[in-house]
Write a protein that holds these residues in place. Structure first.
Motif, mmCIF file in Angstrom:
data_model
loop_
_atom_site.group_PDB
_atom_site.id
_atom_site.type_symbol
_atom_site.label_atom_id
_atom_site.label_comp_id
_atom_site.label_asym_id
_atom_site.label_seq_id
_atom_site.Cartn_x
_atom_site.Cartn_y
_atom_site.Cartn_z
ATOM 1 N N TYR A 260 -7.465 -3.828 -12.392
ATOM 2 C CA TYR A 260 -7.064 -2.424 -12.474
ATOM 3 C C TYR A 260 -7.437 -1.889 -13.848
ATOM 4 C CZ TYR A 260 -4.336 -3.225 -8.242
ATOM 5 O OH TYR A 260 -3.946 -3.532 -6.970
ATOM 6 N N LEU A 269 -17.193 6.522 -12.854
ATOM 7 C CA LEU A 269 -17.007 5.417 -11.909
ATOM 8 C C LEU A 269 -18.337 4.816 -11.466
ATOM 9 C CD1 LEU A 269 -15.105 3.751 -10.053
ATOM 10 C CD2 LEU A 269 -15.421 5.537 -8.332
ATOM 11 N N TYR A 272 -20.293 3.014 -14.264
ATOM 12 C CA TYR A 272 -19.711 1.721 -14.608
ATOM 13 C C TYR A 272 -19.984 0.701 -13.501
ATOM 14 C CZ TYR A 272 -16.458 -1.866 -16.113
ATOM 15 O OH TYR A 272 -15.933 -3.060 -16.517
ATOM 16 N N LYS A 273 -19.936 1.135 -12.263
ATOM 17 C CA LYS A 273 -20.298 0.243 -11.166
ATOM 18 C C LYS A 273 -21.743 -0.224 -11.327
ATOM 19 C CE LYS A 273 -20.784 0.105 -6.125
ATOM 20 N NZ LYS A 273 -20.611 0.877 -4.863
ATOM 21 N N ILE A 291 -18.486 -6.486 -4.532
ATOM 22 C CA ILE A 291 -17.606 -5.686 -5.384
ATOM 23 C C ILE A 291 -17.242 -4.380 -4.701
ATOM 24 C CG2 ILE A 291 -19.548 -4.578 -6.560
ATOM 25 C CD1 ILE A 291 -17.863 -4.618 -9.127
ATOM 26 N N SER A 292 -16.023 -3.929 -4.955
ATOM 27 C CA SER A 292 -15.566 -2.615 -4.519
ATOM 28 C C SER A 292 -14.862 -1.948 -5.688
ATOM 29 C CB SER A 292 -14.606 -2.727 -3.331
ATOM 30 O OG SER A 292 -13.929 -1.505 -3.089
ATOM 31 N N LEU A 293 -15.283 -0.731 -6.037
ATOM 32 C CA LEU A 293 -14.621 0.063 -7.079
ATOM 33 C C LEU A 293 -14.114 1.348 -6.451
ATOM 34 C CD1 LEU A 293 -16.509 -1.753 -9.026
ATOM 35 C CD2 LEU A 293 -16.193 0.109 -10.649
ATOM 36 N N THR A 294 -12.810 1.561 -6.517
ATOM 37 C CA THR A 294 -12.220 2.752 -5.934
ATOM 38 C C THR A 294 -11.096 3.263 -6.819
ATOM 39 O OG1 THR A 294 -10.730 1.356 -4.614
ATOM 40 C CG2 THR A 294 -12.737 2.139 -3.540
ATOM 41 N N LYS A 295 -10.863 4.559 -6.726
ATOM 42 C CA LYS A 295 -9.710 5.140 -7.408
ATOM 43 C C LYS A 295 -8.502 5.025 -6.488
ATOM 44 C CE LYS A 295 -9.945 8.828 -10.024
ATOM 45 N NZ LYS A 295 -10.069 10.241 -10.495
ATOM 46 N N ILE A 314 -8.397 2.688 -11.570
ATOM 47 C CA ILE A 314 -9.582 2.211 -10.870
ATOM 48 C C ILE A 314 -9.328 0.777 -10.427
ATOM 49 C CG2 ILE A 314 -12.056 1.791 -10.995
ATOM 50 C CD1 ILE A 314 -11.197 4.755 -11.139
ATOM 51 N N GLN A 315 -9.415 0.539 -9.140
ATOM 52 C CA GLN A 315 -9.227 -0.796 -8.577
ATOM 53 C C GLN A 315 -10.596 -1.430 -8.344
ATOM 54 O OE1 GLN A 315 -6.397 -2.255 -5.118
ATOM 55 N NE2 GLN A 315 -8.264 -1.435 -4.215
ATOM 56 N N THR A 316 -10.844 -2.555 -9.002
ATOM 57 C CA THR A 316 -12.081 -3.301 -8.826
ATOM 58 C C THR A 316 -11.743 -4.586 -8.068
ATOM 59 O OG1 THR A 316 -12.911 -2.452 -10.935
ATOM 60 C CG2 THR A 316 -14.043 -4.364 -9.994
#
Length: 475
Positions: A260, A269, A272-273, A291-295, A314-316
């Motif tokens: 997080y 976002l 950075y991804k 990988i998954s990047l989500t708010k 941000i949840q990675t």
């Protein structure tokens, strides 16, 4: 370096959303819509339930000997299509009087991921091999464009646990709708009522995601429906790791890691991804990690890692490939490398702090377990800590440490501490109870950071807070 294709994909994803195509149809010429798995022939008895409400698209000329139609329905004839009376002559493979029944399409739910396909062809790109969507993202999100293919009919169950289903645009019957008013007019037409049913309302905003830190998908209130459709009455698969993790927006637990991130106004976002993919996921050690990047909102994030007024983080999520039997060890190692990267240059990307959760496999007790959560701040003290020092950091009653714009809050469970075997390890001044701290590191001012223990899990007494050493009262 980010490639031109990747930058284009970032722009299309953030500014324009994704293109989501609806897959099921109620076309007459689709063999899967018939109970026999084949199209009716000219001597068959064609049956529609009298209570069915549906529109049926006919693509080619059809010879009909006998057909029972619904009381409330319509046939949409494509170019050159027609319904004609059969001559009744025998035909090979076409038994006279054989009944062929049109299946009930009412079960096709908006919140069933199997009914959707994410189209990357519209932007000329293939799906990123390193990315995977959370289950919440497998149906249209609030800034996506939804497409129902022309020359087709369909029926969609819009039953929803949220009052409105938000979209950017929706296209059907060769027309693109960009306002709620225009689409509502279509939905209230006879054809629209046959194609859409259920309690959900579709709100068409024609609004792009303008926040470069990302926008939430908006399907959290309907995650239950998504999961029911995905699992189809079954259960989540058994995992081969200790204390698996449950990401926000996902139906089942995973083996791997979740990071997080707390961020400031500089954070982007997608850039950075791109940094993570180009810097880490292309390496041989991590080529199979996804990988998954989500708010996400902050309801499941440690309060110590976020300010009181934080609304999102941000949840990675990192997992080992697509296999449900993967142990997540590669993903956990990558999480450690990402944390080290954040300590070096997180401020460049606008990252203020990070909190990580990791699983460990049964045969690797030395890895961090799901109960291990590390919060890392970007600042002077972090730059001075070595990787080994971070690995054996502490849980404390409470201490105030002056760290310019940063904090450290790392929590370790009992098993993890035992695996480290701190006694007999390296000499670390951070954990030496005899160390004398400079008065400059102690403060009672506004910039002092509280390091507070979590109420979750089992923890050990850390030698850094040995009562015979120094304590908060000495500051």
């Amino acid at each position: 370096m980010l490639t031109a294709a990747f930058i284009l994909s970032l722009y299309c994803h953030v500014a324009g959303g994704l293109h989501r195509e609806w897959l099921p149809d109620t076309n007459f010429n689709n063999a899967s819509n018939w109970d026999k798995g084949k199209l009716p022939c000219k001597n068959n008895r064609i049956l529609f339930s009298k209570d069915q409400e549906l529109a049926v698209f006919v693509q080619t000329p059809i010879d009909v000997k006998e057909m029972y139609v619904p009381l409330d329905g319509e046939f949409i004839l494509g170019h050159g299509a027609e319904l004609a009376a059969s001559d009744g002559h025998r035909a090979p493979g076409c038994e006279t009087g054989e009944e062929v029944t049109f299946k009930d399409p009412d079960h096709y739910s908006w919140y069933d991921p199997k009914n959707w396909q994410t189209s990357f062809s519209a932007i000329g790109l293939g799906q990123d091999q390193h990315a995977f969507p959370l289950d919440e993202e497998t149906v249209p999100c609030q800034h996506d464009d939804v497409v129902f293919q022309p020359a087709t009919s369909f029926r969609v169950d819009l039953n929803s646990d949220a009052q409105n289903i938000h979209l950017q645009t929706i296209s059907l019957m060769n027309k693109r709708y960009s306002s709620s008013e225009d689409f509502l007019e279509y939905r209230e037409s006879h054809t629209g009522r046959l194609q859409f049913h259920g309690n959900g309302s579709v709100t068409v905003t024609n609004t792009k995601c303008e926040d470069r830190s990302g926008c939430q998908c908006g399907n959290s209130r309907n995650l239950r429906r998504i999961c029911v459709n995905l699992l189809q009455g079954g259960h989540c698969p058994e995992l081969d790791c200790v204390n698996p993790l449950k990401p926000q927006g996902h139906c089942c637990e995973i083996c791997g890691a979740i990071i997080y991130l707390k961020y400031d106004g500089k954070f982007n976002l997608e850039l950075y991804k791109g940094h993570l993919i180009n810097s880490f996921l292309g390496l041989d050690d991590y080529k199979d990690v996804r990988i998954s990047l989500t708010k996400v909102d902050t309801q499941h994030v440690s309060k110590a890692a976020l300010p009181n007024n934080a609304l999102a983080s941000i949840q990675t999520v990192l997992v080992d490939g697509a296999s449900s039997t993967a142990t997540g060890t590669s993903a956990a190692r990558l999480a450690e490398d990402i944390l080290a990267d954040i300590t070096r240059q997180g401020d460049v990307f606008g990252i203020v702090s990070a909190e990580v959760q990791m699983t460990t496999s049964d045969d690797e007790p030395g890895n961090m377990s799901a109960g291990t959560m590390a919060g890392i701040g970007i600042g002077v003290l972090l730059a001075a800590l070595s990787t080994a020092g971070l690995a054996a950091t502490f849980t404390s009653p409470r201490i105030r440490v002056k760290i310019p714009s940063a904090f450290v809050n790392v929590k370790n469970d009992l098993n993890r501490y035992a695996a480290f075997n701190v006694d007999g390890g390296f000499s670390n001044p951070v954990f030496d109870p005899q160390v004398n701290l400079s008065p400059d590191l102690c403060s009672t001012g506004e910039d002092a950071i509280n390091i507070v223990p979590s109420q979750l899990g089992s923890y050990i007494t850390n030698p850094m807070f040995n009562p015979h050493g120094f304590g908060e009262q000495e500051c």
